[in-house]
Motif scaffolding. Structure first.
Motif, PDB file in Angstrom:
ATOM      1  N   THR A 183       0.854  -1.191   0.000  1.00 24.28           N
ATOM      2  CA  THR A 183       0.000   0.000   0.000  1.00 24.28           C
ATOM      3  C   THR A 183       0.885   1.234   0.000  1.00 24.28           C
ATOM      4  O   THR A 183       1.946   1.247   0.618  1.00 24.28           O
ATOM      5  CB  THR A 183      -0.900   0.069   1.250  1.00 24.28           C
ATOM      6  OG1 THR A 183      -0.083   0.277   2.403  1.00 24.28           O
ATOM      7  CG2 THR A 183      -1.718  -1.188   1.428  1.00 24.28           C
ATOM      8  N   GLY A 184       0.464   2.239  -0.693  1.00 26.64           N
ATOM      9  CA  GLY A 184       1.217   3.490  -0.707  1.00 26.64           C
ATOM     10  C   GLY A 184       1.049   4.202  -2.034  1.00 26.64           C
ATOM     11  O   GLY A 184       1.309   3.620  -3.090  1.00 26.64           O
ATOM     12  N   GLU A 186       2.852   6.504  -3.090  1.00 27.58           N
ATOM     13  CA  GLU A 186       4.160   6.871  -3.647  1.00 27.58           C
ATOM     14  C   GLU A 186       4.822   5.719  -4.393  1.00 27.58           C
ATOM     15  O   GLU A 186       5.875   5.889  -5.006  1.00 27.58           O
ATOM     16  CB  GLU A 186       5.084   7.366  -2.522  1.00 27.58           C
ATOM     17  CG  GLU A 186       5.723   6.290  -1.623  1.00 27.58           C
ATOM     18  CD  GLU A 186       4.783   5.696  -0.568  1.00 27.58           C
ATOM     19  OE1 GLU A 186       3.553   5.736  -0.766  1.00 27.58           O
ATOM     20  OE2 GLU A 186       5.289   5.164   0.444  1.00 27.58           O
ATOM     21  N   ASP A 226      -3.557   4.304  -1.485  1.00 26.14           N
ATOM     22  CA  ASP A 226      -4.105   4.618  -0.162  1.00 26.14           C
ATOM     23  C   ASP A 226      -5.539   5.125  -0.290  1.00 26.14           C
ATOM     24  O   ASP A 226      -5.823   6.301  -0.046  1.00 26.14           O
ATOM     25  CB  ASP A 226      -3.227   5.676   0.531  1.00 26.14           C
ATOM     26  CG  ASP A 226      -1.861   5.130   0.923  1.00 26.14           C
ATOM     27  OD1 ASP A 226      -1.783   3.962   1.365  1.00 26.14           O
ATOM     28  OD2 ASP A 226      -0.864   5.864   0.786  1.00 26.14           O
ATOM     29  N   GLY A 250       1.455   1.460   5.587  1.00 27.73           N
ATOM     30  CA  GLY A 250       0.156   1.949   6.038  1.00 27.73           C
ATOM     31  C   GLY A 250      -0.300   1.471   7.397  1.00 27.73           C
ATOM     32  O   GLY A 250      -1.482   1.560   7.713  1.00 27.73           O
ATOM     33  N   GLU A 255      -1.268   6.944   9.675  1.00 25.48           N
ATOM     34  CA  GLU A 255      -1.444   6.456   8.331  1.00 25.48           C
ATOM     35  C   GLU A 255      -2.318   5.221   8.319  1.00 25.48           C
ATOM     36  O   GLU A 255      -2.814   4.813   7.296  1.00 25.48           O
ATOM     37  CB  GLU A 255      -0.070   6.045   7.812  1.00 25.48           C
ATOM     38  CG  GLU A 255       0.319   6.724   6.557  1.00 25.48           C
ATOM     39  CD  GLU A 255       1.446   5.948   5.945  1.00 25.48           C
ATOM     40  OE1 GLU A 255       1.696   6.203   4.773  1.00 25.48           O
ATOM     41  OE2 GLU A 255       2.043   5.094   6.600  1.00 25.48           O
TER      42      GLU A 255
END
Ligand code: AMP
Ligand code: MG
Length: 405
Positions: A183-184, A186, A226, A250, A255
């Motif tokens: 997850t992310g 970026e 996300d 996450g 977060e």
């Protein structure tokens, strides 16, 4: 929230997971790495008969001289696969090769280097004893003995051991199905162009490597942004397909919200703060009958938490009974600093000094995002909660990567 000690978290996880029980019969050749679903009993004695451990001469014990020498007559030959069938009486000997059956009446083998012989004539000296150089029937395994126990993970020697029993098929547990995603917002996958502020997703690759070592069936679900709906949908899809779901990223405070919020909807999850470095946050629970591990995002933290918590759990779920990692103590050459109250897993290089003594030193920078510290290491240096520092020469606990499977 009180931080949870590493051992307690591991214990809680191991207690919560259930081993699969899905045996299937496979050919011995393909059983390497599989976890045995049954005890394997020896059906025969191995070796099946008394045989020679040396090339030499089989003799009767009464002919072994206490002093001086004795002359004997060589009456035949026993080869591996072609035994000498007649009886042997005192005064007689049989030429014998390694692995050949000991002829009836013989109870010692004289190494050929310790005998004088020419044609039928053999002369032996003193200093021999009854039973020498004989491998006894059943000394490796006797009939009815447990050769390998249920829950054992098959190693190369075990393939040979079962072959020595004439066993062609074994029942092993099916591989675990493990789905994972990162997850992310970026994150980019390898092969995509990288914009500023973006990073390549390396966690799916370390996970792929660590899971492959366990022989798992792997379902790589890629990167999930996300976004609550995307995360929930990924959880549901992963849980439907796998025995275990692993995510990275996450789960740190602030977060964690989406992951936590969505997981609370679809399963039962606890978020833990573990007294360790790297890898403090960890989520663990289940989605239906599927176990779930939410690992932190930092690449080193992923590997440390995988090895310390996920890997033992997966091994236990696979039916393996022995899931602890080998550890031992060696002098540390590097000065190390740490905070009390948490277990630290520093990355080390284990080697030998000029005298052949084992020693360890740390790899360079130990940040939890510095994956090169794992690549150049061959062990973890495990520093317990109570320790504050290590001065060169102090003994430290190491956990070799080699032993982590
Ligand atoms: P997070 O746990 O999501 O806060 O991530 C912590 C750090 O790890 C951030 O710097 C992330 O960019 C990085 N990170 C998270 N997931 C990955 C991944 N799959 N591959 C490489 N770095 C990651
Ligand atoms: Mg993140």
């Amino acid at each position: 929230m009180q931080a949870l000690p590493v051992e307690q978290a591991r214990r809680d996880i191991l207690q919560a997971v259930t081993p699969i029980d899905c045996p299937r019969k496979v050919a011995l050749r393909t059983a390497l790495g599989g976890v045995l679903a049954e005890d394997i009993l020896s059906t025969i004695d191995v070796p099946s008969s008394d045989n020679s451990a040396m090339d030499g001469f089989a003799v009767t014990a009464v002919d072994l001289p206490d002093s001086g020498t004795t002359a004997l007559r060589v009456i035949g030959t026993s080869l591996a696969g072609t035994p000498f069938t007649g009886p042997v009486s005192p005064g007689e000997a049989v030429r014998i090769m390694t692995g050949a059956v000991i002829p009836a009446g013989c109870d010692a083998v004289i190494m050929q280097e310790q005998a004088e012989y020419e044609g039928e004539r053999l002369r032996i000296g003193s200093g021999h004893r009854t039973g020498q150089n004989i491998r006894r029937a059943g000394e490796d395994l006797s009939r009815g003995q447990v050769a390998l126990a249920k829950g054992h993970r098959m190693q190369p020697a075990d393939l040979g051991l079962l072959a020595s029993l004439g066993i062609a098929e074994v029942r092993i547990q099916r591989p675990l199905r493990v789905a994972f995603f990162s997850t992310g917002d970026e994150l980019r996958s390898v092969g995509e162009p990288l914009q500023s502020g973006q990073v390549y997703d390396s966690n799916r690759y370390t996970l792929l490597g660590m899971l492959s070592r366990l022989g798992a069936d792997i379902i790589d679900m890629g990167v999930v942004p996300d976004q609550p709906a995307a995360i929930r949908e990924a959880f549901v899809r992963a849980a439907a397909a796998a025995d275990v779901v692993i995510t990275s990223g996450g789960v740190s405070v602030g977060e964690a919200d989406y992951v936590k919020q969505e997981l609370d909807e679809v399963g039962k999850i606890s978020f833990w703060k573990i007294a360790m470095k790297p890898g403090r946050p960890l989520a663990f629970g289940c989605i239906g009958s599927t176990a779930f591990f939410g690992l932190p995002g930092n690449p080193v933290a992923v590997m440390v938490t995988f090895y310390q918590f996920v890997q033992p759990a997966l091994r236990s779920m696979s039916g393996e009974t022995q899931v602890t990692h080998p550890q031992f103590r060696v002098p540390c050459e590097s000065p190390l600093k740490k905070r009390t109250g948490r277990t630290e897993f520093q990355r080390g290089i284990l080697d030998r000094d000029e005298q052949g003594q084992w020693r360890v030193r740390k790899t360079g920078a130990q940040g939890s995002g510095v994956l090169s510290s794992m690549s150049s290491a061959n062990c973890f240096i495990v520093l317990p909660p109570e320790s504050t520092q290590v001065t060169p020469g102090d003994l430290v606990l190491v956990e070799p990567f080699y032993g982590l499977v």
